[in-house]
Design a protein around this motif. Structure first.
Motif, PDB file in Angstrom:
ATOM      1  N   HIS A  94       0.834  -1.209   0.000  1.00  0.00           N
ATOM      2  CA  HIS A  94       0.000   0.000   0.000  1.00  0.00           C
ATOM      3  C   HIS A  94       0.871   1.263   0.000  1.00  0.00           C
ATOM      4  O   HIS A  94       0.654   2.180  -0.797  1.00  0.00           O
ATOM      5  N   GLU A  95       1.831   1.314   0.905  1.00  0.00           N
ATOM      6  CA  GLU A  95       2.647   2.529   1.041  1.00  0.00           C
ATOM      7  C   GLU A  95       3.439   2.811  -0.237  1.00  0.00           C
ATOM      8  O   GLU A  95       3.466   3.947  -0.720  1.00  0.00           O
TER       9      GLU A  95
ATOM     10  N   HIS B 175       1.096   4.941  -2.716  1.00  0.00           N
ATOM     11  CA  HIS B 175       1.372   6.357  -2.484  1.00  0.00           C
ATOM     12  C   HIS B 175       2.590   6.938  -3.200  1.00  0.00           C
ATOM     13  O   HIS B 175       2.580   8.108  -3.570  1.00  0.00           O
TER      14      HIS B 175
ATOM     15  N   GLU C 138      -5.919   9.180   0.040  1.00  0.00           N
ATOM     16  CA  GLU C 138      -6.224   7.743   0.161  1.00  0.00           C
ATOM     17  C   GLU C 138      -7.263   7.267  -0.859  1.00  0.00           C
ATOM     18  O   GLU C 138      -7.089   6.209  -1.461  1.00  0.00           O
TER      19      GLU C 138
END
Ligand SMILES: [Fe+2]
Length: 256
Positions: free
Chosen positions: A121-122, A126, A166
């Motif tokens: 996810h990170e 992002h 997000e």
């Protein structure tokens, strides 16, 4: 860490994590599932950032290697943290252009959905977007404002972060594209977020966002769609704190 099913993995003195073979297989599986969907549905900034970072199916990515590109290109770096951190630490890190990054990889039985942020996810959600100056400036601005806020104000500010960085959507050339890392790191949520038989898309409106509560433990039922990144600039205004206080007051009176 609050209520996490995972244990933070400490990095060694050089910032590396000794991931298992299973972690490598999970990364590769997710990467090859996510990338065709992202290539089709992610916004241009994300796709450009992917090229800049040179991320691949060979993983899990190691923070020092991502940071070597990210820091040089953007001034940002990933900072290893536990899966869930409090608002004070979260906004404090963003204010220093340090993006908090959980270092564990999700378990194979949680490939489809994970309520907590993991390394995939990170990094895959992002980091490509952080390569875009408009998004990274906005993220930095939220951090700097967040450290000045009390807890109640931070809760409201987190709603802006939630529905943009997000779970944000954006219009590009007449199409709805994804920039939110929470969506882009979950192949299932990529298709879920764009299926109007399952979810609603609302025009991006800061007053509504400040009054919209969210859940972290289920795919989102509702997304806000920006017309362009100009709308991020529109939020970065001294009046935002007043708007936040008004929203807090409205939500309190609604409960009463
Ligand atoms: Fe995230």
């Amino acid at each position: 860490m609050k209520n996490s099913a995972y244990t933070a993995i400490p990095v060694d003195e050089k910032g590396y994590v000794p991931y298992s073979k299973e972690d490598g297989e999970t990364w590769k599986h997710l990467f090859n599932w996510q990338q065709p969907l992202a290539q089709q549905h992610a916004c241009t900034s994300y796709l450009t950032g992917m090229k800049t970072l040179g991320l691949s199916e060979d993983g899990p990515a190691q923070l020092p290697e991502v940071n070597s590109v990210l820091l040089a290109k953007t001034g940002w770096q990933l900072e290893p943290v536990d899966a869930l951190i409090n608002f004070k630490r979260f906004f404090g890190l963003l204010a220093e252009q340090k993006f908090p990054a959980a270092t564990f990889m999700r378990r194979p039985d949680q490939l489809e959905y994970l309520p907590e942020p993991d390394l995939f996810h990170e990094v895959m959600g992002h980091c490509p977007i952080l390569c875009n100056p408009e998004f990274s400036t906005f993220t930095h601005w939220i951090g700097k404002l967040g450290v000045q806020c009390n807890h109640e104000q931070q809760v409201a500010l987190a709603r802006i972060y939630w529905f943009t960085i997000e779970f944000g959507l954006i219009r590009e050339d007449g199409n709805t594209k994804i920039f939110g890392g929470g969506i882009l790191s979950s192949p299932k949520e990529i298709t879920h977020s764009l299926d109007l038989s399952l979810v609603s898309h609302q025009p991006f409106d800061i007053e509504t966002i400040l009054r919209t509560r969210y859940r972290i433990d289920t795919p989102q039922p509702n997304y806000f769609v920006m017309d362009s990144t100009e709308q991020l600039l529109g939020i970065q205004d001294k009046k935002l704190l007043t708007r936040i206080d008004n929203a807090i007051s409205d939500l309190k009176s609604a409960v009463i």
